[in-house]
Design an enzyme around this catalytic site. Structure first.
Site, PDB file in Angstrom:
ATOM      1  N   TYR A  14      -4.479  15.519   2.175  1.00  0.00           N
ATOM      2  CA  TYR A  14      -5.023  14.164   2.284  1.00  0.00           C
ATOM      3  C   TYR A  14      -3.973  13.311   2.975  1.00  0.00           C
ATOM      4  O   TYR A  14      -2.871  13.159   2.473  1.00  0.00           O
ATOM      5  CB  TYR A  14      -5.328  13.638   0.884  1.00  0.00           C
ATOM      6  CG  TYR A  14      -6.127  12.360   0.789  1.00  0.00           C
ATOM      7  CD1 TYR A  14      -6.663  11.720   1.890  1.00  0.00           C
ATOM      8  CD2 TYR A  14      -6.353  11.795  -0.459  1.00  0.00           C
ATOM      9  CE1 TYR A  14      -7.403  10.554   1.760  1.00  0.00           C
ATOM     10  CE2 TYR A  14      -7.090  10.628  -0.604  1.00  0.00           C
ATOM     11  CZ  TYR A  14      -7.610  10.011   0.501  1.00  0.00           C
ATOM     12  OH  TYR A  14      -8.336   8.851   0.370  1.00  0.00           O
ATOM     13  N   TYR A  37       0.840  -1.200   0.000  1.00  0.00           N
ATOM     14  CA  TYR A  37       0.000   0.000   0.000  1.00  0.00           C
ATOM     15  C   TYR A  37       0.876   1.253   0.000  1.00  0.00           C
ATOM     16  O   TYR A  37       0.653   2.184  -0.780  1.00  0.00           O
ATOM     17  CB  TYR A  37      -0.925  -0.022   1.222  1.00  0.00           C
ATOM     18  CG  TYR A  37      -1.941   1.087   1.256  1.00  0.00           C
ATOM     19  CD1 TYR A  37      -3.180   0.938   0.646  1.00  0.00           C
ATOM     20  CD2 TYR A  37      -1.669   2.289   1.915  1.00  0.00           C
ATOM     21  CE1 TYR A  37      -4.123   1.952   0.684  1.00  0.00           C
ATOM     22  CE2 TYR A  37      -2.606   3.304   1.962  1.00  0.00           C
ATOM     23  CZ  TYR A  37      -3.829   3.131   1.345  1.00  0.00           C
ATOM     24  OH  TYR A  37      -4.761   4.146   1.379  1.00  0.00           O
ATOM     25  N   HIS A  52       1.352   4.081  -3.050  1.00  0.00           N
ATOM     26  CA  HIS A  52       1.087   5.498  -2.804  1.00  0.00           C
ATOM     27  C   HIS A  52       2.344   6.355  -2.962  1.00  0.00           C
ATOM     28  O   HIS A  52       2.247   7.536  -3.308  1.00  0.00           O
ATOM     29  CB  HIS A  52       0.430   5.698  -1.436  1.00  0.00           C
ATOM     30  CG  HIS A  52      -1.032   5.416  -1.465  1.00  0.00           C
ATOM     31  ND1 HIS A  52      -1.537   4.136  -1.447  1.00  0.00           N
ATOM     32  CD2 HIS A  52      -2.100   6.247  -1.544  1.00  0.00           C
ATOM     33  CE1 HIS A  52      -2.861   4.195  -1.508  1.00  0.00           C
ATOM     34  NE2 HIS A  52      -3.229   5.468  -1.564  1.00  0.00           N
ATOM     35  N   TRP A  82      -8.679   2.728  -8.418  1.00  0.00           N
ATOM     36  CA  TRP A  82      -9.432   1.794  -7.582  1.00  0.00           C
ATOM     37  C   TRP A  82      -9.235   0.359  -8.049  1.00  0.00           C
ATOM     38  O   TRP A  82      -9.104  -0.549  -7.231  1.00  0.00           O
ATOM     39  CB  TRP A  82     -10.908   2.172  -7.554  1.00  0.00           C
ATOM     40  CG  TRP A  82     -11.190   3.418  -6.776  1.00  0.00           C
ATOM     41  CD1 TRP A  82     -10.393   4.013  -5.825  1.00  0.00           C
ATOM     42  CD2 TRP A  82     -12.345   4.234  -6.876  1.00  0.00           C
ATOM     43  NE1 TRP A  82     -10.994   5.144  -5.337  1.00  0.00           N
ATOM     44  CE2 TRP A  82     -12.193   5.303  -5.963  1.00  0.00           C
ATOM     45  CE3 TRP A  82     -13.496   4.172  -7.651  1.00  0.00           C
ATOM     46  CZ2 TRP A  82     -13.157   6.288  -5.797  1.00  0.00           C
ATOM     47  CZ3 TRP A  82     -14.456   5.157  -7.489  1.00  0.00           C
ATOM     48  CH2 TRP A  82     -14.286   6.201  -6.570  1.00  0.00           C
TER      49      TRP A  82
END
Length: 107
Positions: A41, A18, A22, A77
């Site tokens: 964010y 993950y 990112h 996604w």
């Protein structure tokens, strides 16, 4: 400006992947988020539960509701679906969080 928070769930053992994905976030996705009004964010990880806690600040005239219609958002996604809980359309499962405390500055 408005700040929202929500929880997502990472599949067990997927923290490093993950973070890797990112760290290499697509520039066109960053542009889409900025264009939608996202100003800050942040995502935090709880290793005991595999929960991801997101805190997002957006401007008051944001267009985040339009993000799911963007190809880059759908592709991201799809790209993330194998490492986190998602719906059948690969949309991340999100649980909105309610604010219970805010400290803006110390006097």
């Amino acid at each position: 400006m408005e700040t929202i928070a929500f929880r997502m769930v990472l599949n067990p053992g997927m923290r490093e992947e993950y973070e890797r994905r990112h760290a290499q976030i697509w520039p066109e996705l960053v542009d889409a988020l900025h264009n939608a009004g996202v100003r800050d964010y942040r995502i935090f990880f709880d290793p005991d539960s595999n929960h991801l806690f997101a805190i997002l600040t957006r401007n008051s005239h944001h267009t985040m509701d339009e993000l799911p219609q963007l190809d880059v958002m759908r592709k991201w996604w799809d790209y993330m679906a194998d490492i986190m809980h998602t719906g059948p359309d690969h949309t991340p499962v999100q649980q909105p969080l309610e604010p219970v405390f805010h400290l803006n500055s110390l006097s």
